[in-house]
Design a protein around this motif. Structure first.
Motif, PDB file in Angstrom:
ATOM      1  N   ALA A  59      24.298 -26.464 -34.358  1.00 19.11           N
ATOM      2  CA  ALA A  59      25.160 -27.095 -33.359  1.00 19.11           C
ATOM      3  C   ALA A  59      24.471 -26.987 -32.009  1.00 19.11           C
ATOM      4  O   ALA A  59      23.790 -25.994 -31.715  1.00 19.11           O
ATOM      5  CB  ALA A  59      26.521 -26.403 -33.316  1.00 19.11           C
ATOM      6  N   LEU A  89      25.151 -27.412 -27.783  1.00 21.98           N
ATOM      7  CA  LEU A  89      26.131 -27.480 -26.708  1.00 21.98           C
ATOM      8  C   LEU A  89      25.552 -28.360 -25.600  1.00 21.98           C
ATOM      9  O   LEU A  89      24.537 -28.010 -24.990  1.00 21.98           O
ATOM     10  CB  LEU A  89      26.443 -26.089 -26.165  1.00 21.98           C
ATOM     11  CG  LEU A  89      27.298 -26.023 -24.903  1.00 21.98           C
ATOM     12  CD1 LEU A  89      28.630 -26.711 -25.095  1.00 21.98           C
ATOM     13  CD2 LEU A  89      27.483 -24.577 -24.473  1.00 21.98           C
ATOM     14  N   PHE A 127      29.919 -30.861 -28.193  1.00 21.31           N
ATOM     15  CA  PHE A 127      29.084 -30.241 -29.215  1.00 21.31           C
ATOM     16  C   PHE A 127      28.574 -31.308 -30.172  1.00 21.31           C
ATOM     17  O   PHE A 127      29.327 -32.176 -30.598  1.00 21.31           O
ATOM     18  CB  PHE A 127      29.882 -29.206 -30.022  1.00 21.31           C
ATOM     19  CG  PHE A 127      30.274 -28.012 -29.211  1.00 21.31           C
ATOM     20  CD1 PHE A 127      29.465 -26.900 -29.154  1.00 21.31           C
ATOM     21  CD2 PHE A 127      31.465 -28.019 -28.501  1.00 21.31           C
ATOM     22  CE1 PHE A 127      29.833 -25.799 -28.388  1.00 21.31           C
ATOM     23  CE2 PHE A 127      31.838 -26.928 -27.742  1.00 21.31           C
ATOM     24  CZ  PHE A 127      31.012 -25.814 -27.685  1.00 21.31           C
ATOM     25  N   LEU A 153      32.302 -21.786 -32.486  1.00 14.50           N
ATOM     26  CA  LEU A 153      32.666 -23.101 -32.995  1.00 14.50           C
ATOM     27  C   LEU A 153      32.792 -22.957 -34.504  1.00 14.50           C
ATOM     28  O   LEU A 153      31.855 -22.498 -35.164  1.00 14.50           O
ATOM     29  CB  LEU A 153      31.580 -24.112 -32.625  1.00 14.50           C
ATOM     30  CG  LEU A 153      31.764 -25.543 -33.083  1.00 14.50           C
ATOM     31  CD1 LEU A 153      32.914 -26.201 -32.335  1.00 14.50           C
ATOM     32  CD2 LEU A 153      30.481 -26.322 -32.843  1.00 14.50           C
TER      33      LEU A 153
END
Length: 176
Positions: free
Chosen positions: A46, A48, A87, A156
């Motif tokens: 992921a 940001l 994200f 997350l």
């Protein structure tokens, strides 16, 4: 707070990084899935997209396409993304429908925050198909930043149709 000095720094980073591969350029904003046994191209991840990264990425794209990098463009990007945390997530699965009904939340301390906007792409066959995992899905999730303490870590959490939970840890104060 993003001021003119930060905008100029982000633009300079984007211009300076124009020759970097995208994965290398994005690396400082990356979190791998917490339980990943190995870190390679198959690892779930992921990113940001902080205001700094959004501006740097725009500058990088403009320089690569021989356009000028303008302060007004960066200010517009900041206005467009004001009030949200973005994200970009890449998760893997073994069926073309593994992301149906995907659930994504941010957890910070005892607070659970749901996204207000989702851009979910259909899973595609992986380059390493037919080896496992066979599919990868790339999606974007937008969360209201007013609900997040930006000086504290967040996790997350992504849960897919197969009930697999993925966790991505972001120590927010360490992200530019």
């Amino acid at each position: 707070m993003v001021n003119k000095e930060v905008i100029l720094e982000a633009q300079a980073y984007g211009v300076k990084s124009k020759q970097l591969a995208l994965t290398d350029f994005l690396a400082p904003w990356l979190a791998y899935e917490e339980k990943a046994p190995i870190l390679n191209e198959t690892t779930e991840k992921a990113y940001l997209y902080t205001p700094f990264l959004l501006i740097a990425n725009d500058a990088r794209d403009k320089i690569r396409s021989k356009q000028s990098v303008e302060l007004a463009d960066s200010e517009k990007i900041l206005a467009d993304y004001a009030g949200c945390l973005v994200f970009s997530i890449i998760v893997n699965g073994n069926s073309s429908s593994f992301t149906e009904g995907i659930q994504v939340v941010l957890k910070q301390e005892k607070k659970v925050i749901k996204p207000y906007h989702v851009v979910a792409n259909q899973p595609v066959k992986t380059p390493w198909f037919p080896d496992e995992p066979q599919y990868a899905a790339h999606s974007h999730f937008y969360f209201p930043d007013k609900d997040v303490l930006l000086n504290k870590p967040i996790t997350l959490i992504v849960t897919t149709k197969d009930k697999q939970e993925r966790r991505f840890y972001f120590d927010l104060p360490n992200f530019k």
